[in-house]
Scaffold this motif. Structure first.
Motif, PDB file in Angstrom:
ATOM      1  N   ILE A   1       0.859  -1.187   0.000  1.00 21.89           N
ATOM      2  CA  ILE A   1       0.000   0.000   0.000  1.00 21.89           C
ATOM      3  C   ILE A   1       0.891   1.231   0.000  1.00 21.89           C
ATOM      4  O   ILE A   1       1.815   1.336   0.820  1.00 21.89           O
ATOM      5  CB  ILE A   1      -0.960   0.022   1.200  1.00 21.89           C
ATOM      6  N   THR A   2       0.624   2.146  -0.916  1.00 17.13           N
ATOM      7  CA  THR A   2       1.381   3.396  -1.006  1.00 17.13           C
ATOM      8  C   THR A   2       0.463   4.581  -0.790  1.00 17.13           C
ATOM      9  O   THR A   2      -0.715   4.549  -1.156  1.00 17.13           O
ATOM     10  CB  THR A   2       2.049   3.521  -2.392  1.00 17.13           C
ATOM     11  N   GLY A   3       0.993   5.636  -0.185  1.00 20.53           N
ATOM     12  CA  GLY A   3       0.260   6.883   0.027  1.00 20.53           C
ATOM     13  C   GLY A   3       1.000   8.042  -0.608  1.00 20.53           C
ATOM     14  O   GLY A   3       2.230   8.016  -0.717  1.00 20.53           O
ATOM     15  N   SER A   4       0.264   9.059  -1.015  1.00 28.05           N
ATOM     16  CA  SER A   4       0.869  10.159  -1.769  1.00 28.05           C
ATOM     17  C   SER A   4       0.277  11.498  -1.352  1.00 28.05           C
ATOM     18  O   SER A   4      -0.811  11.564  -0.768  1.00 28.05           O
ATOM     19  CB  SER A   4       0.642   9.929  -3.271  1.00 28.05           C
TER      20      SER A   4
ATOM     21  N   SER B   1      -4.341  10.236  -2.192  1.00 31.21           N
ATOM     22  CA  SER B   1      -4.849   8.880  -2.405  1.00 31.21           C
ATOM     23  C   SER B   1      -3.916   7.832  -1.815  1.00 31.21           C
ATOM     24  O   SER B   1      -2.735   8.090  -1.549  1.00 31.21           O
ATOM     25  CB  SER B   1      -5.024   8.612  -3.901  1.00 31.21           C
ATOM     26  N   LEU B   2      -4.481   6.625  -1.627  1.00 30.59           N
ATOM     27  CA  LEU B   2      -3.706   5.444  -1.268  1.00 30.59           C
ATOM     28  C   LEU B   2      -4.017   4.375  -2.301  1.00 30.59           C
ATOM     29  O   LEU B   2      -5.151   4.245  -2.753  1.00 30.59           O
ATOM     30  CB  LEU B   2      -4.064   4.932   0.124  1.00 30.59           C
TER      31      LEU B   2
ATOM     32  N   PHE C   1      -7.852   3.953  -2.400  1.00 26.10           N
ATOM     33  CA  PHE C   1      -8.586   4.460  -1.239  1.00 26.10           C
ATOM     34  C   PHE C   1      -8.614   5.984  -1.346  1.00 26.10           C
ATOM     35  O   PHE C   1      -7.565   6.638  -1.293  1.00 26.10           O
ATOM     36  CB  PHE C   1      -7.896   4.037   0.058  1.00 26.10           C
ATOM     37  N   HIS C   2      -9.804   6.540  -1.508  1.00 28.59           N
ATOM     38  CA  HIS C   2      -9.966   7.988  -1.652  1.00 28.59           C
ATOM     39  C   HIS C   2     -10.890   8.500  -0.548  1.00 28.59           C
ATOM     40  O   HIS C   2     -11.883   7.856  -0.208  1.00 28.59           O
ATOM     41  CB  HIS C   2     -10.553   8.332  -3.020  1.00 28.59           C
TER      42      HIS C   2
ATOM     43  N   VAL D   1      -1.601  12.691   1.885  1.00 29.09           N
ATOM     44  CA  VAL D   1      -1.465  11.605   2.859  1.00 29.09           C
ATOM     45  C   VAL D   1       0.004  11.522   3.267  1.00 29.09           C
ATOM     46  O   VAL D   1       0.877  11.338   2.412  1.00 29.09           O
ATOM     47  CB  VAL D   1      -1.935  10.263   2.264  1.00 29.09           C
ATOM     48  N   TRP D   2       0.273  11.656   4.564  1.00 28.84           N
ATOM     49  CA  TRP D   2       1.652  11.681   5.038  1.00 28.84           C
ATOM     50  C   TRP D   2       2.104  10.347   5.630  1.00 28.84           C
ATOM     51  O   TRP D   2       3.307  10.062   5.671  1.00 28.84           O
ATOM     52  CB  TRP D   2       1.841  12.764   6.111  1.00 28.84           C
TER      53      TRP D   2
END
Length: 486
Positions: free
Chosen positions: A174-177, A181-182, A238-239, A245-246
């Motif tokens: 899982i990545t967050g930006s 978004s994830l 995932f929105h 998203v930190w």
């Protein structure tokens, strides 16, 4: 020496006495004792010992012996050893495997007739030395870490800096930006896909090398990596956050994420549903940790840590406690100790603060950095803490004394780090755009390996014995794979 009569055995002289050289005193020992003695030899010697005679082969090629060697060197495996019929594409130390296979083949041919009439021999053949093969693979992967060239895969889906990531034992990532978004990815690669990837990587590498030799200056360094989206699968998105998203953390089917919008969101991973939004922080949420399905701890730029609890899986989380730090001392990162009653927080005011949750106060300060502490690793069982800072250094601490044991100097702010479960490798990433890997057993300023495939600052990374996954400011995630199978 000479040959003599007696039992017709081969004899030689030693100290004036004739000694029968074909006497095998280990025949007087039980198999349990021989297996115990096998713990005192290295793996290469063990491979030679199976060629001595049939009895030695049955003992020293057994799964029990090789499992002990595997656990002693690599620790308990997280995956089951391959079954006798499982043959996926692997990248291993070919010299090591060739030596083993040739030795075992010669022994098999020598004892084939006896094995056909022996149940013990059939048992040995049917087992196919699964733990020995597992050992061979890990030996080859370790060699790739030391001197090999990893296969590099690029993934792009975010439209902003990749700020956080986490993968599990099933290779779900899982990545967050900061695009809000994830994304969840499936990193599994089949044997066929691996073989195709290797072929493409080899061809591209040869092409790049030819181009570099023709056009690059003598001092130039060419870094080649490959975009192979067919070997990954984007599973879900995932929105819901209204800002970057930190941070994120997840376990099984529960995901928690923290954002610039000052909230923490709790997600159901299989459905992608936002189960709950936690509000309470007065500034953006910079770190979050899912301690258990009923317990979350978050850190924020409002200089507080919040403890969130719920009574059961059906209830909502509620803020149970707030730990208030010095005014303006923003929390950039935090890690929870072994008992969940001690929280280590990396802060703006250059220190790592150790909080006693029950007493709601700072009980220790790790002092030494000259700028903000951006990333942190804690392993209280090994009395180890590692912190990375904007002062270009990484510090290794003793958690019991809060004393700095070692300082690793760098050339840019350190934004991400991790120590592996065995406490042997340390990986760093930051504004120098490189992943540096150090041996924790003999630390120095010079890394064991440096991987410079990123073209922008690295903000997050995670690794296991097979791969390094890292996210950067250029919207990309790179996977450095040290074996061509999953």
């Amino acid at each position: 020496g000479g040959e003599g009569g007696g039992g017709g055995g081969r004899r030689r002289r030693r100290g004036g006495q004739e000694v029968c050289s074909d006497t095998d005193y280990t025949r007087l020992l039980s198999r349990d004792v021989m297996m115990y003695l096998a713990d005192f030899v290295d793996a290469q010697s063990l491979c030679s010992m199976v060629c001595v005679n049939r009895e030695w082969r049955l003992v020293f090629s057994s799964d029990i012996v090789w499992r002990r060697h595997f656990v002693r060197r690599f620790g308990a495996p997280k995956r089951r050893p391959p079954t006798p019929h499982h043959r996926s594409q692997r990248l291993i130390d070919l010299d090591f495997r060739s030596s083993i296979r040739q030795q075992l083949l010669s022994t098999d041919n020598h004892t084939a007739d006896n094995n056909n009439n022996s149940s013990n021999g059939n048992d040995s053949n049917s087992a196919e030395r699964r733990w020995q093969r597992q050992y061979e693979e890990r030996h080859g992967i370790d060699r790739q870490w030391r001197v090999g060239k990893p296969h590099v895969m690029t993934m792009k889906a975010h439209t902003g800096t990749v700020t956080c990531l986490s993968f599990d034992e099933q290779n779900r990532l899982i990545t967050g930006s900061d695009d809000g978004s994830l994304i969840m990815w499936e990193l599994n690669v089949s044997a066929d896909d691996s073989a195709t990837a290797v072929a493409k990587a080899t061809a591209a590498a040869k092409s790049a090398a030819a181009a570099a030799s023709a056009t690059a200056s003598s001092g130039a360094l060419v870094h080649q990596h490959h975009k192979l989206t067919k070997n990954t699968h984007r599973v879900a998105s995932f929105h819901g956050h209204h800002g970057p998203v930190w941070c994120l953390d997840w376990h099984d089917d529960m995901l928690v994420s923290g954002s610039y919008d000052k909230t923490i969101k709790v997600w159901n991973v299989p459905s992608g549903q936002n189960l709950q939004t936690l509000r309470g922080h007065a500034s953006w949420v910079s770190s979050v940790q899912l301690c258990s399905p009923q317990h979350i701890i978050s850190g924020s730029w409002d200089a507080t840590l919040r403890v969130w609890r719920r009574t059961n899986r059906q209830a909502d989380f509620a803020c149970a406690q707030t730990l208030v730090g010095a005014v303006g001392n923003a929390v950039y990162c935090h890690k929870v100790g072994a008992q969940s009653q001690r929280v280590y927080a990396g802060c703006r005011y250059q220190n790592v603060d150790l909080w006693d949750v029950e007493a709601a106060k700072v009980v220790e300060k790790f002092v030494g950095h000259s700028k903000q502490v951006y990333c942190l690793h804690v392993d209280e069982q090994r009395r180890l803490a590692v912190s990375g800072s904007g002062d270009h250094t990484t510090r290794v601490w003793d958690t019991r004394t809060a004393r700095c044991e070692h300082v690793i100097a760098g050339t840019a702010p350190v934004m991400a780090l991790q120590v592996d479960a065995d406490g042997r490798k340390l990986a760093l990433g930051g504004y120098d755009k490189a992943i540096r890997v150090f041996d924790m057993r003999k630390l120095s300023d010079e890394p064991c390996r440096t991987f410079s495939d990123h073209s922008a600052a690295i903000f997050c990374l995670q690794f296991d014995h097979e791969k390094i996954v890292s996210g950067a400011a250029n919207e990309s995630v790179l996977v450095h794979n040290f074996c061509y199978y999953h």
